[in-house]
Each structure stands twice: as C-alpha cells, then as structure tokens.
Write a protein that holds these residues in place. Structure first.
Motif, PDB file in Angstrom:
ATOM      1  N   ILE A 335       0.864  -1.182   0.000  1.00 57.81           N
ATOM      2  CA  ILE A 335       0.000   0.000   0.000  1.00 57.81           C
ATOM      3  C   ILE A 335       0.897   1.228   0.000  1.00 57.81           C
ATOM      4  O   ILE A 335       1.751   1.382   0.875  1.00 57.81           O
ATOM      5  CB  ILE A 335      -0.934   0.008   1.224  1.00 57.81           C
ATOM      6  CG1 ILE A 335      -1.780  -1.272   1.243  1.00 57.81           C
ATOM      7  CG2 ILE A 335      -1.824   1.240   1.216  1.00 57.81           C
ATOM      8  CD1 ILE A 335      -2.638  -1.411   2.479  1.00 57.81           C
ATOM      9  N   ASP A 336       0.708   2.077  -1.002  1.00 58.98           N
ATOM     10  CA  ASP A 336       1.531   3.284  -1.138  1.00 58.98           C
ATOM     11  C   ASP A 336       3.018   2.944  -1.154  1.00 58.98           C
ATOM     12  O   ASP A 336       3.839   3.566  -0.462  1.00 58.98           O
ATOM     13  CB  ASP A 336       1.225   4.265  -0.002  1.00 58.98           C
ATOM     14  CG  ASP A 336      -0.205   4.789  -0.059  1.00 58.98           C
ATOM     15  OD1 ASP A 336      -0.748   4.840  -1.179  1.00 58.98           O
ATOM     16  OD2 ASP A 336      -0.756   5.118   1.007  1.00 58.98           O
ATOM     17  N   ASN A 337       3.359   1.893  -1.923  1.00 59.45           N
ATOM     18  CA  ASN A 337       4.754   1.461  -2.102  1.00 59.45           C
ATOM     19  C   ASN A 337       5.412   1.009  -0.797  1.00 59.45           C
ATOM     20  O   ASN A 337       6.640   1.030  -0.681  1.00 59.45           O
ATOM     21  CB  ASN A 337       5.594   2.582  -2.736  1.00 59.45           C
ATOM     22  CG  ASN A 337       5.161   2.895  -4.148  1.00 59.45           C
ATOM     23  OD1 ASN A 337       4.814   1.990  -4.911  1.00 59.45           O
ATOM     24  ND2 ASN A 337       5.167   4.166  -4.506  1.00 59.45           N
ATOM     25  N   ARG A 338       4.603   0.582   0.161  1.00 60.85           N
ATOM     26  CA  ARG A 338       5.155   0.081   1.414  1.00 60.85           C
ATOM     27  C   ARG A 338       4.380  -1.161   1.832  1.00 60.85           C
ATOM     28  O   ARG A 338       3.151  -1.168   1.845  1.00 60.85           O
ATOM     29  CB  ARG A 338       5.062   1.158   2.503  1.00 60.85           C
ATOM     30  CG  ARG A 338       5.727   0.754   3.807  1.00 60.85           C
ATOM     31  CD  ARG A 338       5.810   1.964   4.734  1.00 60.85           C
ATOM     32  NE  ARG A 338       4.500   2.409   5.172  1.00 60.85           N
ATOM     33  CZ  ARG A 338       3.880   1.960   6.283  1.00 60.85           C
ATOM     34  NH1 ARG A 338       4.479   1.065   7.037  1.00 60.85           N
ATOM     35  NH2 ARG A 338       2.696   2.421   6.618  1.00 60.85           N
ATOM     36  N   VAL A 352      -6.105  -0.931  -0.047  1.00 62.24           N
ATOM     37  CA  VAL A 352      -6.352   0.271   0.750  1.00 62.24           C
ATOM     38  C   VAL A 352      -6.278  -0.106   2.210  1.00 62.24           C
ATOM     39  O   VAL A 352      -6.496  -1.255   2.599  1.00 62.24           O
ATOM     40  CB  VAL A 352      -7.733   0.888   0.440  1.00 62.24           C
ATOM     41  CG1 VAL A 352      -7.787   1.404  -0.976  1.00 62.24           C
ATOM     42  CG2 VAL A 352      -8.851  -0.121   0.686  1.00 62.24           C
TER      43      VAL A 352
END
Length: 528
Positions: A335-338, A352
């Motif tokens: 999520i969000d590159n993590r 999400v």
C-alpha cells in the motif's frame, strides 16, 4: 664547327623540352578538372581590383562525385615542389564538402565577388590584394587522400602541365576549351597552354555542389519487454477466514501501460518445491490486479512460519517475504509502495488501508448502520462484508465440521470425542492429539535372551550390566567373533610378509641350495 653544332642542339632542346608533358601523379583519370580561373578585374568605377578572383571546376563524368575533403591549393610561381603531395601550399584556398553533380560546375570566389557561388575564400581578410598572383602561379586540386587530381599553371609558374598559360590580365580569365569530340566534356591534354584560352568575358558557372541527403533514419523497434519483468506482487493472504484450501491467494499487478504476456512466468513459494507456470498466451492488461488462488496455482502459504513468494521472469525476478503468525483474514499488502499488514484483504483490486474508527475518549458507543442483506459486519474492521454463500441449497458440511453463522462456511470441530471410533483394549486416547496410542505393559512381550535385560523406559532388550563376570554367552561369543577373525587375518598377513622378506634377502642362498638338491637327486637317479 663543334661549337656551332652544340649551339644548334641546345636551341632545339630549348624548343622541344617545353613540349614534353610533365609527369603528374594523378588519382587515375582526371574526372574533375579546373575549367576557368580569374586573378583580378575591374570594379564598377573601372578601377583594378585584384580581389575579383574565382576558380571554376567541372565534373567530366555524368555521375555525381563526392568531393568531401577535396582541397583547392595555391602555390607561388617560383615553387618547384607543386607535384609533391606532401608539400605545404602557399595558401589553402578552399576545402569542399558534398556531392558534385554529374557534368556540373562548381565555382568558388573571393568573398562577395561572384553572387551565388558554391563557396567563398578570403573571408575576413583585410588585405587589399587577392590570393592569386596575376603574374604567375599554380592552382592544384587534391582529393581527400592528398592525391593530385588536376593542375593549372600560368605566367611565370615553374611547374606547369607541359607549358604554362600566359599571364592572366586583369578583367580576363583563362578558360578551358570545350571538347568537340565528347559531349559535355572539356579538353584535357595535360598541356595548360593548349587546353586553355584567354577570354575578356569571364563566365563563372556554379550551382553543382550539393550536400548529400541525410540517410533516412530507420526507426529502431524497441525490443519486447521480457515476460514478467515488470509484473509485481501486491498482496498475499496466507490465513483466510475458515478453511485455507481454496481461499489463500497471491495478487499480482501490471503497473505499466502495456499488456504483459505471462506465458513464461513462474510463481512459487518457499513452502514447497512446487511451481506454477501460467497458461500459454496468458496476459495481464495494463493496470490490472489479479488474485491467483491456491486452488488454481496449487501453491500453499505457510501460516505460522511466514515465508517468501517469488515471481520468476526471463531476465528478472520479483520476491517478497511475508511475516509470521498473520492473524486470520489479515493480508500482507503493498500500500503506497510500502508493505504492511492489512485487516482488509482486497483480491483483484487496489489495496487500501481499513478505515479506523476514531476513539471518543469515553464510554459512548458509536451506533453503526446495519449491513445490507447478504452481508455481515467484520469484527476486525467493522466493515460490512459479503456473505460468500447466501442461498438455501448449501452443501452439507463434512464429518467433524460445523457451519459458521457469520460466514456460512464449514469449520472443523476440534473436540468431537463422542463421534470418535473407540480405541482397542490395549490402547488409550491421547488428550493432546485425540488419537489412539498403545498402552505400555499391556501386551505380551517375548523374553529377552540370555545376557540381556528389558529397559524399563523403552521396554526394549539391552545387554545386561550385571553379567560382566559371568561366562560369555552365545550372543557375546558371536559378537566377539569378528574381532577374533580380524586378529587371525592380521597374524597370517604378517607371517606371509616376514617369509616373503626373508626369501627376498636370502634368494641367492636358497637358489644355490635348490640347485644342489636338484643335482644330487639327478646323480642318484643316474647311479640307479
């Protein structure tokens, strides 16, 4: 008389010698020749100006010639090294670049003299005179390799082609004759005096020099992206609610704007040596998420131990390590590159984070809207989730399972002792595993052989420790027999070695002894 003959001979040589052609080191046949030269003229006020100069060249062939790197050079009238290709000219007049048209003319002139010339020399010069001496000089053309192509000498020049052209007066030019025998060509007999004529109407011609068209750039096709090299893993669910089988999944994603072929991709996990190869012509559309369930891949995901998931491409590999002891229905999500743990698995769609319920700071309860029909509220995320099976015709659960009222899935019952098959009379049921196991001491055991006793812990026979001083039993003799045989074998080998060494040391004595015995036996037989 002799003196008179000598004078007549010298006079004859002085007349004939200028008519003998000067040997030139030409680059083959002169395809390009100097066709016209002017060394000075008069301006509009009829004032002599030595800067009104031009040099004209002609292509004797009908084919274009690349004259890139060719040079026009000027040597003073007193120079005698004009034919030396390594000689440094008095002045470098011009260097060409481009193609000269077939049967075409190229003209170069002193700056701002001939309008529309193919090139200019003398640019930036502050001198009041031109670059070509009117009284005499040499102009030569050399190709890109430094080879002499053509030469023109006039006036007092020392190295002409056979004989120099007369001094080129102001307002006049030396112009090469037209060849009446071959169309579109000029006369070239290697005699400047015969090939050129003086004219008071200079006619510089040009326009025959062109830059070659740039080569058409062939578009270089980008090599196709190797399969899987841009595909990434975005979500892993090793411990779904209810039964793991058929519900574990690995999600992949295509972050590019191009469709990626998956035919040669390999998916595997650290839980086993199994590999999943995608079907032929399988592809992943741009920005597409795809969840691959274990029922399709046959790959299992370890729960408590964690593990690694690998996506192997042709030139690059992608892998991620998920943590141990993930809670039920918690996924390892990108999520969000993590990478992080999510309580809301999202197979096949963008990952999400779950919405957090804000704390009120007191005992006030937050009332949530009831879920729609066919959904239930997750105790982990407080979100409504679809009930996966919401129809009347459900398949009955298997033996040892019960249906969950929340998810409508079958779940294993851990303690169903009443429905278990009774153990045998010599067995008991383990409280830990619920399985039957043998009860020690209830079975008929074979007595141990002499010299052995039964171990109380393992219930197996072992060598007795109290019979060390007793006479050896048959079992102990049998056990020690290999060691005795080894001792006998060692003794025999040692004896053979000693006998062999003695025989080698006393071989001559033994040979003589056997010879004497043999001789004695033969003598006795002869006497008989």
């Amino acid at each position: 008389m002799f003196t008179r003959v000598m004078l007549i001979g010298l006079f004859a040589v002085s007349i004939i010698l200028p008519m003998i052609p000067v040997e030139k080191v030409y680059a083959g046949t002169a395809q390009i020749v100097i066709s016209e030269v002017q060394t000075g003229g008069f301006d509009d006020l009829l004032i002599e100006d030595s800067r009104l100069e031009f040099i004209e060249l002609h292509n004797q062939t009908v084919e274009p010639i690349d004259i890139t790197g060719w040079k026009v050079q000027y040597f003073g009238g007193t120079r005698t090294d004009v034919l030396d290709p390594l000689a440094v000219p008095t002045r470098e007049i011009f260097s060409f670049s481009g193609l000269m048209d077939g049967s075409g003319y190229v003209v170069i002139s002193y700056e701002n003299y001939v309008s529309g010339a193919d090139g200019y020399f003398g640019a930036g010069s502050t001198a009041t005179s031109g670059l070509l001496a009117r009284s005499g000089g040499h102009i030569r053309i050399v190709n890109a390799m430094g080879e002499l192509v053509d030469l023109l000498a006039w006036g007092t020049a020392k190295v002409p082609e056979t004989k120099a052209v007369a001094e080129i007066k102001a307002g006049y030019s030396a112009e090469r004759h037209v060849n009446e025998m071959i169309e579109y060509t000029l006369t070239d007999t290697n005699n400047n005096f015969l090939d050129f004529t003086s004219t008071d109407v200079p006619t510089p011609q040009g326009g025959g020099l062109h830059q070659p068209l740039p080569e058409e750039e062939i578009p270089v096709e980008e090599p196709p992206v190797p399969p899987c090299d841009n595909v990434i893993i975005t979500e892993i669910l090793p411990n779904p609610d209810g039964t793991d089988t058929g519900n574990e999944f690995i999600e992949i994603y295509n972050p590019t704007t191009e469709t990626i072929i998956l035919s040669d991709c390999i998916l595997k996990t650290s839980s086993s040596s199994k590999q999943y190869m995608f079907e032929l012509n399988a592809q992943l559309d741009p920005k597409e998420y795809r969840a691959l369930y274990d029922g399709t891949t046959g790959l299992t995901l370890a729960n408590a131990a964690g593990g690694e998931v690998l996506l192997l491409g042709t030139t690059a590999d992608y892998s991620t390590q998920y943590p141990t002891d993930l809670a039920a229905n918690h996924s390892w999500s990108l999520i969000d590159n993590r990478w992080q743990i999510s309580a809301q698995p999202t197979p096949g769609v963008l990952n999400v984070l779950p919405i957090e319920i804000p704390e009120t700071g007191g005992d006030e309860e937050i009332e949530l809207d009831p879920c729609e029909p066919g959904k239930y509220r997750s105790p982990d995320t407080n979100r409504c989730r679809n009930v996966q099976v919401f129809t009347a015709g459900l398949t009955p659960c298997g033996i040892g399972q019960v249906r969950s009222p929340e998810t409508n899935r079958c779940r294993n019952i851990t303690n169903l002792v009443a429905s278990l098959v009774p153990c045998r009379a010599d067995q008991e049921r383990s409280a830990d595993t619920n399985r039957c196991r043998n009860v020690l001491g209830t079975t008929t055991q074979t007595p141990c052989q002499e010299g052995y006793e039964r171990n109380a812990e393992t219930n197996r026979c072992r060598k007795s420790t109290n019979n060390a001083s007793a006479s050896p039993s048959v079992g102990s003799l049998t056990k020690d027999a290999p060691e005795s045989r080894l001792n006998y074998i060692f003794l025999i080998v040692t004896s053979i070695a000693v006998l062999g060494y003695g025989g080698y040391e006393y071989r001559r004595d033994l040979s003589n002894t056997f010879t004497r015995i043999k001789t004695n036996i033969a003598a006795r037989r002869a006497v008989k």
